[in-house]
Design a protein around this motif. Structure first.
Motif, PDB file in Angstrom:
ATOM      1  N   LYS A 199       0.918  -1.582   0.134  1.00 61.28           N
ATOM      2  CA  LYS A 199      -0.502   0.184   0.067  1.00 61.28           C
ATOM      3  C   LYS A 199       0.914   1.533  -0.209  1.00 61.28           C
ATOM      4  N   GLN A 200       1.920   1.202  -0.951  1.00 57.40           N
ATOM      5  CA  GLN A 200       2.787   2.114  -1.159  1.00 57.40           C
ATOM      6  C   GLN A 200       2.288   3.332  -1.825  1.00 57.40           C
ATOM      7  N   MET A 201       1.978   4.750  -2.086  1.00 55.99           N
ATOM      8  CA  MET A 201       3.016   5.292  -3.427  1.00 55.99           C
ATOM      9  C   MET A 201       4.137   5.475  -3.780  1.00 55.99           C
ATOM     10  N   VAL A 202       3.543   5.698  -5.933  1.00 51.18           N
ATOM     11  CA  VAL A 202       4.711   5.448  -6.280  1.00 51.18           C
ATOM     12  C   VAL A 202       4.519   6.894  -7.272  1.00 51.18           C
ATOM     13  N   VAL A 203       5.584   6.992  -8.291  1.00 50.83           N
ATOM     14  CA  VAL A 203       5.324   7.962  -9.194  1.00 50.83           C
ATOM     15  C   VAL A 203       5.788   7.347 -10.815  1.00 50.83           C
ATOM     16  N   LEU A 204       5.467   7.055 -11.741  1.00 56.25           N
ATOM     17  CA  LEU A 204       4.793   6.384 -12.618  1.00 56.25           C
ATOM     18  C   LEU A 204       5.853   7.661 -13.327  1.00 56.25           C
ATOM     19  N   LYS A 205       7.440   7.060 -13.810  1.00 53.58           N
ATOM     20  CA  LYS A 205       8.168   7.891 -14.597  1.00 53.58           C
ATOM     21  C   LYS A 205       7.961   8.651 -16.287  1.00 53.58           C
ATOM     22  N   ASP A 206       8.520   9.589 -16.157  1.00 52.35           N
ATOM     23  CA  ASP A 206       8.235   9.782 -18.086  1.00 52.35           C
ATOM     24  C   ASP A 206       7.013   8.816 -18.165  1.00 52.35           C
ATOM     25  N   TYR A 207       5.639   8.878 -18.145  1.00 57.40           N
ATOM     26  CA  TYR A 207       4.653   8.299 -18.321  1.00 57.40           C
ATOM     27  C   TYR A 207       4.465   9.228 -19.679  1.00 57.40           C
ATOM     28  N   SER A 208       3.734   8.176 -20.667  1.00 55.47           N
ATOM     29  CA  SER A 208       3.528   9.677 -21.980  1.00 55.47           C
ATOM     30  C   SER A 208       1.896   8.754 -22.237  1.00 55.47           C
ATOM     31  N   SER A 209       1.635  10.813 -23.479  1.00 55.72           N
ATOM     32  CA  SER A 209      -0.090  10.312 -22.598  1.00 55.72           C
ATOM     33  C   SER A 209      -0.287   8.992 -23.981  1.00 55.72           C
ATOM     34  N   PRO A 210      -1.929   9.631 -23.941  1.00 59.29           N
ATOM     35  CA  PRO A 210      -2.060   8.209 -24.661  1.00 59.29           C
ATOM     36  C   PRO A 210      -1.554   8.743 -26.916  1.00 59.29           C
ATOM     37  N   HIS A 211      -1.411  10.067 -26.988  1.00 59.68           N
ATOM     38  CA  HIS A 211      -1.154  10.666 -27.810  1.00 59.68           C
ATOM     39  C   HIS A 211       0.475  10.617 -28.883  1.00 59.68           C
TER      40      HIS A 211
END
Length: 299
Positions: free
Chosen positions: A138-150
């Motif tokens: 139950k930890q928070m995370v950072v999704l690094k450099d997540y690309s947008s749908p486009h």
């Protein structure tokens, strides 16, 4: 001798770290020590930073004690590390008995199925395993450099991941910045940074639900129907997942109770067989059908 004393200290430490507490009398009997020495060791453990609990005359050592955490960090592997090790072993000669035994041992500690997917590369396996551990603890995370749908922009996303979906191709998360539950594609995540922060919005987490008509959403709308033989048989033929949701009422009627995400799928079916289906206990669904019929008549 000092090593004898150390052995008793370690024995007592293991005894107190068990699943239930111990009385002083039992500790003394098990270890062959005096009550005075027993209390001495308890004070010694406290001085060393262990959390010594007492409840109803029973003593125990909290497993959240800093020493235990440091020990676990030193001697145990994280799920991510186990997965990487296993995938490395998969690339080694199949005939090597030692390698085969190591694979067997590692598999016993990995309750995760991403290794079964031969198309999962090492980086993706690592990302999925980190998400899995974050969900587990139950930890928070950072999704690094997540690309947008486009694919036009990339940015970090601070989220609370709580469900892996679609054979680990997607992860369901709550995003505090937007106050929304969102589904993120694992393939668009470059790296996962696990934080020490625990979830802050667990009560807001909403899973994505897919009904038998393949409509998806967060809401669940209950529907109860009484069907005749024709409607019952056609429903099972067209939507096999509905079979276990039926209960036979008599020789000619079946009751169907289920949740749907929206009324379009089930509404099309009911309107097509309206003379063989009775809607029970679903006032919102009845209102939906009435609006559809009214709209059709107005045309």
């Amino acid at each position: 001798m000092r090593h004898d004393k150390l052995e008793r200290e370690l024995d007592m430490l293991l005894l107190l770290a068990g699943s239930r507490g111990q009385r002083v009398e039992d500790i003394c009997e098990r270890l062959g020590i005096s009550r005075r020495n027993c209390y001495y060791y308890l004070d010694f453990f406290r001085d060393c930073g262990f959390i010594v609990n007492k409840s109803g005359g029973y003593y125990s050592i909290d497993r959240e004690s800093p020493f235990f955490k440091r020990l676990i960090d030193r001697v145990s592997f994280t799920e991510a590390e186990l997965i990487v090790l296993r995938r490395l072993l998969d690339k080694v000669d199949e005939q090597n008995a030692v390698v085969a035994r190591l694979r067997e041992k590692l598999s016993a500690h990995i309750d995760y199925q991403i290794l079964n997917d031969s198309h999962t590369d090492d980086q993706r396996a690592l990302i999925i395993s980190q998400l899995h551990e974050a969900i587990l603890y139950k930890q928070m995370v950072v999704l690094k450099d997540y690309s947008s749908p486009h694919g036009r922009t990339r940015r970090d996303r601070l989220v609370e991941p709580f469900l892996l979906m679609d054979n680990n191709n997607e992860v369901r998360c709550y995003e505090p910045a937007s106050g929304q539950n969102k589904t993120f594609k694992v393939a668009r995540i470059q790296q996962v940074e696990r934080l020490l922060d625990s979830w802050q919005h667990e009560s807001e987490h909403r899973e994505m639900f897919t009904d038998i008509f393949m409509f998806s959403g967060e809401q669940r709308l209950p529907v109860t129907l009484r069907m005749g033989t024709l409607a019952h048989n056609l429903m099972i033929e067209e939507y096999p997942l509905s079979r276990p949701l039926f209960r036979q009422e008599d020789d000619k009627h079946w009751l169907l109770s289920m949740d749907v995400c929206e009324y379009r799928g089930i509404g099309r079916f009911v309107l097509g067989l309206y003379d063989d289906i009775e809607v029970l206990g679903s006032p919102d669904f009845i209102a939906y059908l009435q609006e559809k019929i009214k709209g059709y008549l107005n045309k």
